[in-house]
Design an enzyme around this catalytic site. Structure first.
Site, PDB file in Angstrom:
ATOM      1  N   MET A 158       0.835  -1.192   0.000  1.00 31.17           N
ATOM      2  CA  MET A 158       0.000   0.000   0.000  1.00 31.17           C
ATOM      3  C   MET A 158       0.869   1.239   0.000  1.00 31.17           C
ATOM      4  O   MET A 158       1.633   1.475   0.930  1.00 31.17           O
ATOM      5  CB  MET A 158      -0.893  -0.018   1.243  1.00 31.17           C
ATOM      6  CG  MET A 158      -1.833   1.159   1.320  1.00 31.17           C
ATOM      7  SD  MET A 158      -3.080   0.889   2.604  1.00 31.17           S
ATOM      8  CE  MET A 158      -3.458   2.605   3.016  1.00 31.17           C
ATOM      9  N   CYS A 159       0.747   2.013  -1.046  1.00 29.56           N
ATOM     10  CA  CYS A 159       1.530   3.225  -1.178  1.00 29.56           C
ATOM     11  C   CYS A 159       0.809   4.372  -0.481  1.00 29.56           C
ATOM     12  O   CYS A 159      -0.292   4.236   0.033  1.00 29.56           O
ATOM     13  CB  CYS A 159       1.732   3.578  -2.649  1.00 29.56           C
ATOM     14  SG  CYS A 159       2.389   2.208  -3.623  1.00 29.56           S
ATOM     15  N   ARG A 160       1.449   5.514  -0.478  1.00 29.37           N
ATOM     16  CA  ARG A 160       0.835   6.748   0.010  1.00 29.37           C
ATOM     17  C   ARG A 160       1.190   7.851  -0.976  1.00 29.37           C
ATOM     18  O   ARG A 160       2.274   7.824  -1.557  1.00 29.37           O
ATOM     19  CB  ARG A 160       1.403   7.145   1.389  1.00 29.37           C
ATOM     20  CG  ARG A 160       1.244   6.103   2.453  1.00 29.37           C
ATOM     21  CD  ARG A 160      -0.131   6.189   3.113  1.00 29.37           C
ATOM     22  NE  ARG A 160      -0.360   4.976   3.914  1.00 29.37           N
ATOM     23  CZ  ARG A 160       0.150   4.784   5.135  1.00 29.37           C
ATOM     24  NH1 ARG A 160       0.859   5.724   5.704  1.00 29.37           N
ATOM     25  NH2 ARG A 160      -0.075   3.673   5.787  1.00 29.37           N
ATOM     26  N   ASN A 204      -2.154   4.653  -5.922  1.00 29.78           N
ATOM     27  CA  ASN A 204      -2.072   3.748  -4.778  1.00 29.78           C
ATOM     28  C   ASN A 204      -3.110   2.662  -5.007  1.00 29.78           C
ATOM     29  O   ASN A 204      -4.272   2.959  -5.262  1.00 29.78           O
ATOM     30  CB  ASN A 204      -2.376   4.503  -3.480  1.00 29.78           C
ATOM     31  CG  ASN A 204      -2.468   3.569  -2.286  1.00 29.78           C
ATOM     32  OD1 ASN A 204      -1.872   2.495  -2.288  1.00 29.78           O
ATOM     33  ND2 ASN A 204      -3.209   3.989  -1.272  1.00 29.78           N
TER      34      ASN A 204
END
Lengths: 278, 278, 278, 278
Positions: free
Chosen positions: D1-3, D114
């Site tokens: 999970m990116c931001r 994301n």
């Protein structure tokens, strides 16, 4: 053998000097592709002052070859500065790591070096001991070049730059002699406080690495007649380089052996560099 | 222009060939320091099979110059292998990243390449479309070399290696012709399943990059008479290199233009390489 | 806060301990994905001795997170060793660079550390001055951990390891007191000469970071009953870790506060660690 | 999970949002040190437009953790921009390499994401085939996110952005269905042409990752009452973030499920996002 460049004058995009000229600094980093001389693939760095007034310079340094660094290209394309130093590194033995890449920074000062202290591993401890204990914690790398910077700071770089560099050189030669190291010091150095730039060409043996300066902006205009950005350079704009950029004869003047130069508002200075035991 | 090396025979430490010989592969990576030719500073890789029997090979690849990579030196010093490929890269345009470093691996196979598909950016889509959809997800980089590997796998590399490489070459030339690209293929290739090694020297223009093999172990013995590790090499030990290592005349045979060679137990093979439209 | 592991016993593949167990060292490097504790993404290292007899260990170190390092995975998969140290780093302020990654190596010795010298920047110069001038040039990084190693070497690590580490700790505390630094030393340390392994758990404040050892190989067998490689481990096989691997209760014994342990042929030792001013 | 984070408004230094706020994007990259949630240590990127008018944005991307990247800190400190995107990455399987770091750039456009396309390895070939052959050579990485960008470009991103993203989403879902992949698409996306910013929150399953926007500049003023730089922000300044920065309640509005927003001069837009088979 490293290569470096120092620019002072009308604000320009970094890429104008780092990438665009024939024999630009980045070209020189893989010069060998042209079948000439050495490779400088052990890291790079550029330090620049912002356009709007004096401040701590920004610093971008990397451990890969400059020629393939995408971020360097982006920063060079998007950054305008009136005063910057740029350096490409060929390690003389110390580790290839960011803390060993030039320029080095201390507060508002930058420092970059081409050359070496001979037998540095043996001399290092004595030299490091001579660094002001208050400055000692700020050294984070392992190169001779960084130790030279902090010795110069110890000996008064911020007050009388050339005298401080002369004392640094004197100490290196003195310690070298004590250890029986012949011709211990070889250097071309550029340092700046964000206002003036001091350059030195010196070696114990009296056979120093090359250093050139652009005598007058008109020379640059001749170099790049179609470059509109360069055409608007002020008369005081100066460039100092370890190897000439571009191809026009007459555009570059060699810095004489054992000499220093000061790039500043008004007349520049050129003088004799004489190491002094501190 | 990349450089590579393929070794098969008596198990030896990788460093014996990667670092120790004069003009070793690592020396070649910064060859330019000797004032000769090109720099290969855009990454490196080595793939090796373990001593104890057939298995998936191990792979170590890096994006910096091989000459300053501490981990490569450690692995080369501590690893013994009877069969390994090693490669140093000079990018012809694609990104400097680990997934673009040779050798490439698929199951028990390795593949490395020196050369290029001309105008690859234009041809790439058509070539990638010809890769078996089941193999497609295994491609993780962006180079022509990797696409060539997966095309060869698609065309039967695991069953009839030379025929599969010939079909790959035929497809590249066919697609190149369709796009009007002159002389689309330039390659020296080594591939292995951990048992045999296949090498090819070919280019559309009939003027391929150099490739050499060590004719007999006795040649290596002559090369390094004082190297005890090499003195114990079996007769079947072979080395194929893009540039000769060491200096002894007579130690190296050029692979002829448009040819392939097979290194295997018993007699090696040498034959004519002829691209075939798949 | 770093994490580390030391293994001594029946030769095994590194991956058996670095990757395969639940809560393996690599899992711990991004522990946070499990919603627990800290991230150790500031570099890693593994040092291993070859199977065939005493020799200088090999060293692989990287500056990225261990969890995504493809080369570490390959080396761990292809390397068998009877004795190795492994470390994942969370920087306490010094640069993320290879020369700052553990383990550190000097000749046949390895050293790794979890903890810190408080206010190291202020204490560093005095501590570095106490390093044997002959050893001084071998320090190439900038961490407290490396200085601790070279102080221990200076104080006789190669002859009487625990006494040397006690003198190192005594010096750090003495210098710390002189500068008014409270509780200057926090450490769990592992060091080895390729034959025995010495581990220490100590902190000035008497509240040291955790350290565990596997009491008997039978414990490991219980941990991984289906792991055939572990099933063949000798009785003398030992594992020391900063955090337990796996989940079986009873498999791990805490090293007591202010204690040292020695892993060796025959009976292991456990004793009280008492810093001594050198 | 990116931001990720997207900023549009009064020109500010990047560091004001990347480093200074509590829970800044860089803080979030090692959020786990706070004992909360996941680590985003698999690379980072920031793309920014210059202050003086429309142009191709600059891009800085790195493969290490953002929290320890010295160059990112320098660029953030020295760069002022009225419009920028920033991203920290947690890989969902594809390689950690610069060409896989967000934002992606095509001409004057930037794109960051994301989320993930589920089972991307299986679906990738069909999706890539749908990319305009003229755009195909510009894809240099291996992520689902980059393919989504080039599909959107193929479907008209430059003319009708939201409609193009809806067609991209429709294609992904259609191909996913054909392969029997449940809930194939999960995304929050930001894209910009240097003038307006389009953001989308959508997932096939109707349970999308979080996305927030700052409703009015007054909210930011409340957030950082002592921040003089923020105090001078225009009313039109907007910030969109995957996780709230700072701690003030009421400062952030969630983007509704299956919605898009447009940040532009005059009134912003918010609408329903509806995938459409292209």
């Amino acid at each position: 053998m490293c290569r470096w460049l120092a620019y002072s004058g009308t604000p320009i995009r970094l890429e104008e000097l780092l990438y665009k000229p024939r024999f630009s600094l980045i070209d020189q980093s893989m010069h060998s592709r042209l079948g000439v001389e050495t490779t400088n693939g052990d890291g790079f760095g550029v330090g620049w002052y912002p356009v709007d007034g004096p401040a701590e310079p920004a610093l971008m340094r990397g451990v890969g070859p400059a020629w393939s660094d995408a971020n360097l290209r982006e920063v060079a394309r998007s950054t305008v500065s009136p005063l910057f130093l740029a350096h490409i590194r060929a390690s003389t033995g110390t580790a290839v790591q960011q803390t060993n890449c030039h320029p080095f920074r201390y507060q508002n000062w930058l420092w970059q070096h081409n050359g070496a202290i001979r037998d540095f591993a043996r001399l290092k401890r004595d030299l490091v001991l001579a660094v002001d204990p208050d400055l000692y914690p700020a050294m984070t790398g392992s190169t001779d070049s960084e130790v030279m910077f902090y010795l110069a700071l110890t000996f008064g770089l911020r007050d009388r730059p050339i005298a401080a560099i002369e004392r640094m050189a004197g100490l290196v030669e003195s310690v070298g002699r004590a250890y029986g190291v012949p011709d211990p010091l070889q250097m071309t150095v550029a340092t700046t406080d964000g206002d003036r730039v001091w350059c030195v060409r010196y070696s114990t043996e009296g056979h120093s690495r090359s250093l050139f300066y652009s005598t007058a902006t008109s020379a640059l205009h001749k170099l790049y007649p179609e470059n509109k950005q360069l055409a608007r350079l002020s008369d005081e704009t100066r460039l100092v380089v370890s190897e000439p950029l571009g191809e026009l004869e007459g555009a570059w003047q060699p810095v004489p052996e054992s000499s220093y130069g000061v790039i500043q508002k008004g007349d520049d200075e050129l003088g004799r560099f004489e190491p002094a035991v501190p």
